[in-house]
Structure formats: structure tokens, C-alpha cells
Design a protein around this motif. Structure first.
Motif, short mmCIF file in Angstrom:
data_model
loop_
_atom_site.label_atom_id
_atom_site.label_comp_id
_atom_site.label_asym_id
_atom_site.label_seq_id
_atom_site.Cartn_x
_atom_site.Cartn_y
_atom_site.Cartn_z
N ASP A 62 -31.78 29.53 11.29
CA ASP A 62 -31.68 29.66 9.88
C ASP A 62 -30.27 29.33 9.38
O ASP A 62 -29.98 28.76 8.34
CB ASP A 62 -32.37 30.97 9.50
N ARG A 63 -29.21 29.72 10.09
CA ARG A 63 -27.86 29.62 9.50
C ARG A 63 -27.42 28.23 9.79
O ARG A 63 -26.61 27.77 8.66
CB ARG A 63 -26.87 30.69 10.39
N GLU A 88 -38.06 32.70 7.50
CA GLU A 88 -36.69 32.09 7.60
C GLU A 88 -36.91 30.74 6.73
O GLU A 88 -36.46 29.96 7.31
CB GLU A 88 -36.52 31.79 8.91
N ARG A 142 -24.32 31.08 -2.02
CA ARG A 142 -25.45 31.97 -1.68
C ARG A 142 -25.70 33.11 -2.58
O ARG A 142 -24.51 33.76 -3.00
CB ARG A 142 -25.18 32.53 -0.23
N SER A 165 -31.15 34.77 12.38
CA SER A 165 -31.54 33.79 13.16
C SER A 165 -30.44 32.72 13.12
O SER A 165 -30.23 32.12 12.09
CB SER A 165 -32.84 33.28 12.62
N PRO A 166 -29.86 32.29 14.43
CA PRO A 166 -28.96 31.21 14.15
C PRO A 166 -29.53 29.85 13.83
O PRO A 166 -28.80 29.20 13.09
CB PRO A 166 -28.68 31.10 15.94
N ARG A 173 -29.72 38.16 3.92
CA ARG A 173 -29.06 37.09 5.10
C ARG A 173 -29.75 37.22 6.69
O ARG A 173 -29.75 38.47 7.08
CB ARG A 173 -27.56 37.47 5.40
N SER A 174 -30.40 36.41 7.07
CA SER A 174 -31.16 36.26 8.20
C SER A 174 -30.24 36.26 9.36
O SER A 174 -29.07 35.73 9.53
CB SER A 174 -32.16 35.28 8.32
N SER A 195 -33.49 28.28 1.66
CA SER A 195 -33.19 29.14 0.34
C SER A 195 -33.32 28.55 -0.81
O SER A 195 -33.61 27.38 -0.99
CB SER A 195 -31.58 29.37 0.78
N GLN A 211 -29.15 26.20 6.89
CA GLN A 211 -28.48 26.27 5.65
C GLN A 211 -27.06 25.34 5.40
O GLN A 211 -26.70 25.26 4.30
CB GLN A 211 -28.15 27.72 5.22
N MET A 212 -26.47 24.92 6.43
CA MET A 212 -25.20 24.35 6.44
C MET A 212 -25.69 22.82 6.30
O MET A 212 -24.40 22.05 6.21
CB MET A 212 -24.45 24.65 7.51
#
Length: 481
Positions: free
Chosen positions: A77-78, A100, A65, A74-75, A71-72, A103, A81-82
């Protein structure tokens, strides 16, 4: 598929994998199922490579990253990204807000053929600092050319104090040991260093008050307590033009130089050549030390003139002074010439040692009928106090002793009839117990509070004179009732 990989999966997903039932595409758990499907495929490839079926396939890793991205919180968005970009459904894209979005590494994976955009300008980003670099700066360390004031105190009194210019070689020598100059260079002010005999010396940069107190003197200096009062009398401001008659050792010249600033000017007159040279050298010494200390030049706003003020003022007819400071033996002789260049309403502060000189000054103003009003004659006195914890001669803490009460006779008779055991219990209080230093509550240590055995005596009298304009004489032709 390796049984170990299947065993590490969630229970409901493990059953779905074994039975061949996965959630349909587009449902709420489709993106999680796709993520676990990729994880299962990685585990299978890794287990096959360990069994000898070929070289291990490289496991794709998520790009690092960027440091500058926010870093947002929002769950969704997290979690997105995974997951690999090709496995994110359209439903997740619709749920993502404009802030959101995917990335930058995910956008690069979706469009690998798109060339990167050219950088705009020469924008450089500062590297991320560690927590240790976020602390405020601790000041500028000592370097050759600095003014250093060394002080050694024993108990509550100063035993040694010396101001000197730090050099790259040599040492500071005293009766309590020596310190090499190399040990001082690079140290921050306010540190204590051990001498060759084990004594602790406090090293610091002198203030302007300390500098004028410990600098080289010719005549007696104007003491800081008196100079502060004179500055208040004259009300010197930045940009003012001030006259000083009697440079002396240059102490008052330094205070006036700081008060008028770079836009003002101080004209300092001294009739004696030796006093004139000492004043210039002291001013230059402080100026060089200030530039080494702060990296900025001290304003060159003082003109030292080695001439009599009575002979020189006729050449200054076009100069109007906002204030004047006189430190002379006979100031009333120079006042008739100085008053011509003094602005209306300006103050002339006179530094006089004896009260008889004050009387001669006021009598000279009255006889010459000078337009000067004596507003005040003051003597500045200060008292230095010693306030410090009390210690015994052996270094232990002094014990606080409670007050002794004087009882009336009837109470003394009753007290004698009491049992000895009760007297022993009542007489033993918390104040009589010797507690360790760390266990004593705050405020239980006795303090010394008394004036110091030596005090600053009489130095001078300060006379504040103000130039005024006399009122016109009353002719009596008109009666304004």
C-alpha cells in the motif's frame, strides 16, 4: 536523457533502459519499472529546460496525505501510493485488500469530473496538537478575588504566614520584603517569588483546614483536629440535616457544609450578634474564593440564625436532625429541647473545654433522665515532628560519624603492639572522608528526626452522646424462661 539521471537509477534498471529492454506489463516488477520510467521522463524534461529548449515543464507532485487518514502498515500500500494511478496495473489492484484501497487523492485523480460529495452535518475536526500541548494542565493561575496563602520558611521553621484576598492593585508587605499583586496575578499556585529584599515566598491556595486556622476570629475556633473527630462521631453524609448550637467563628459550619453537600442543610444558632456576623462573613469569604478558584458555586446550605436555640427550636417541630454539634458553655441546659428533634439513634457531639464541664454534662443527663447514652469521652492529641536533612551553621552537609567500639583489655594490649601505619589505614574509613555532595551515595546524609519545640496543647474534650429508646419496664407477669 541526461547521463546524470541515468547514473542515479538502479544498476539493473539502467542497463534495461540503455538496451531498450523493460519488464513486460503485468509482471511482478512492472509497477516499479513504470515508476522509474516516469522519473526518467521528469529528469529529461528538467535537463532540457536548463539547456534552453523552452520553459521547464511542471513536475507533478503527490498530493499531501490527509491528517485524518490512517496509515497502513502494508508495504504494498505504501509503494502504490507513491505511483501515479494510471500506471498501477490490475495485478496490484487485485492484491490490495479492501482496507488497503487507493487513497482519496488517487481516487480524485482517476475521476476528476466527479463532483465532491456534500459535507454531512457540521462536523468539525480538532486541529492536531503539538507535543507541547499534550501535557496535562497545570492548574488555574491566580486572579483577582483568589484566596492566597503566602509562607516564608527559614531553615526548618515557618517565619511568616499570611492569608489574604488577591486584588488587582496593592502589595503584600512583610518584614522580609514586599511582593506586588501584579507579580502574583497570572502565576500558578505552588511557585516561589522573590520579595523586594531577595527572600523566597511560597504562594499557594489555602485548604479548608488552613483557611479556618488563619481566618478572622471572634471566639476561639474549633481546631481542625477536633473537628475531624467530631465529623467521624456524627457520621455526617451528603443530604443530612444537622443542628449546630454555637456558630462561633464559623469553622465547624464550613466543615459541615462540605459534608452535607448541596442536598443537605445546616442550621447554625448563635446567641451573640458579633459572633453571628463573624461566622457569616467567614463563610461568605470562603464561598467567594471557592467560586473564583473553581468556577463553580459553593453550596448555600448553611442557615445562620441569631437567636437562642432554646427559644427557636419550638418553631422547628417538623424538622428532624440527623446529627447535632454543640459548642456551648452549658450544653446540658439545651439538651432537653434538642433531643425532641433528634432522630432515633442519632449522635450529638459536644465540644467542651474543661473536664469539670464534662462531669456537669453527664450529671445533668442523669438527673433529667434523658434518653442519651454517653459512648465516649476523648481528647485528641497530635505531635508535630521535624524530619529534615542536617546541615551545619555554615550551610555545609553534616558528616556522618561512625560508632565508637569499646574493646576489652586484652584486645587493647594487642592493639597497642600494632604498627602505627596499620592503625592509620584502619582508622581512616569512608565515613571520615569529606565527599562532594553530588558524589555522596544515597543515605549518607544525616537526618534530624525529633518533635518540634512547640506543640499544640490541650484544646477540648469531645463527648459522644447517642439517642436511644429505653426498654419497656419489666412487669413480672410473664416468666419467659
Amino acid at each position: 536523457m541526461s547521463p546524470l539521471c541515468v547514473g542515479r537509477m538502479m544498476p539493473w534498471l539502467r542497463n534495461a533502459v540503455l538496451c531498450g529492454k523493460l519488464p513486460p506489463a503485468g509482471s511482478a516488477g512492472s509497477f516499479l519499472a513504470c515508476r522509474h520510467r516516469v522519473h526518467v521522463q521528469r529528469c529529461v524534461n528538467h535537463s532540457d529546460s536548463q539547456e534552453g529548449h523552452g520553459p521547464a515543464a511542471p513536475i507533478p507532485t503527490r498530493p499531501a496525505r490527509p491528517l485524518g487518514n490512517r496509515r497502513s502498515l502494508s508495504p504494498l500500500d505504501r509503494v502504490s501510493q507513491m505511483i501515479a494511478p494510471e500506471f498501477i496495473s490490475q495485478e496490484v489492484h487485485d492484491l490490495l485488500s479492501p482496507d488497503e484501497e487507493l487513497s482519496d487523492p488517487q481516487r480524485e485523480q482517476l475521476s476528476p469530473t466527479q463532483p465532491p460529495s456534500a459535507p454531512q452535518g457540521n462536523t468539525t475536526h480538532a486541529p492536531l496538537q503539538d507535543d507541547g500541548d499534550l501535557s496535562p494542565p497545570q492548574g488555574t493561575p491566580f486572579k483577582p478575588g483568589d484566596l492566597v496563602l503566602a509562607e516564608y520558611k527559614r531553615r526548618h521553621y515557618s517565619m511568616f504566614k499570611k492569608m489574604f484576598v488577591l486584588k488587582s492593585s496593592g502589595k503584600l508587605v512583610s518584614n522580609w520584603g514586599a511582593i506586588s499583586s501584579l507579580d502574583i496575578v497570572g502565576k500558578l499556585p505552588g511557585q516561589k517569588l522573590l520579595t523586594s529584599t531577595g527572600h523566597q515566598f511560597l504562594l499557594k491556595r489555602p485548604s479548608l483546614e488552613e483557611f479556618v486556622t488563619y481566618m478572622k476570629r471572634g471566639p476561639t475556633i474549633s481546631y481542625p483536629k477536633d473537628m475531624t473527630a467530631m465529623m467521624m462521631m456524627m457520621d455526617v453524609s451528603p443530604g443530612d440535616v444537622v443542628l449546630e448550637a454555637g456558630s462561633g467563628s464559623g469553622a465547624l459550619s464550613l466543615f459541615l457544609s462540605r459534608a452535607v453537600g448541596s442536598e443537605g442543610c445546616v442550621h447554625s444558632f448563635e446567641v451573640r450578634a458579633d459572633h453571628h456576623a463573624i461566622a457569616k462573613n467567614n463563610f461568605l469569604k470562603w464561598k467567594n474564593g471557592w467560586q473564583t478558584r473553581c468556577g463553580q458555586p459553593w453550596p448555600d446550605n448553611v442557615q445562620f440564625i441569631n437567636r437562642n436555640v432554646l427559644d427557636t427550636l419550638p418553631d422547628y417541630k417538623s424538622v428532624a436532625f440527623d446529627a447535632a454539634a454543640l459548642d456551648m458553655l452549658n450544653p446540658h441546659v439545651a439538651l432537653p429541647a434538642i433531643i425532641e428533634n433528634l432522630k432515633q439513634g442519632a449522635v450529638c457531639a459536644v465540644y467542651i473545654a474543661n473536664i469539670t464541664q464534662v462531669i456537669d454534662l453527664l450529671e445533668g443527663i442523669r438527673c433529667c433522665e434523658l434518653p442519651l447514652l454517653c459512648e465516649k469521652v476523648v481528647e485528641v492529641k497530635i505531635t508535630d515532628w521535624l524530619v529534615a536533612p542536617s546541615f551545619r551553621k555554615d550551610g555545609s552537609i553534616s558528616k556522618r560519624v561512625g560508632p565508637k567500639l569499646t574493646l576489652p583489655p586484652e584486645n587493647q594490649i594487642l592493639e597497642e603492639t600494632d604498627d602505627d601505619d596499620d592503625d592509620d589505614e584502619e582508622s581512616q574509613t569512608d565515613e571520615d572522608l569529606e565527599l562532594p555532595t553530588k558524589d555522596q551515595p544515597f543515605g549518607q546524609m544525616p537526618y534530624i528526626a525529633r518533635p518540634l519545640p512547640w506543640q499544640t496543647g490541650h484544646t477540648a474534650f469531645l463527648v459522644q452522646l447517642r439517642k436511644f429508646k429505653p426498654a419497656p419496664e419489666h412487669t413480672g407477669t410473664g416468666d419467659h424462661s
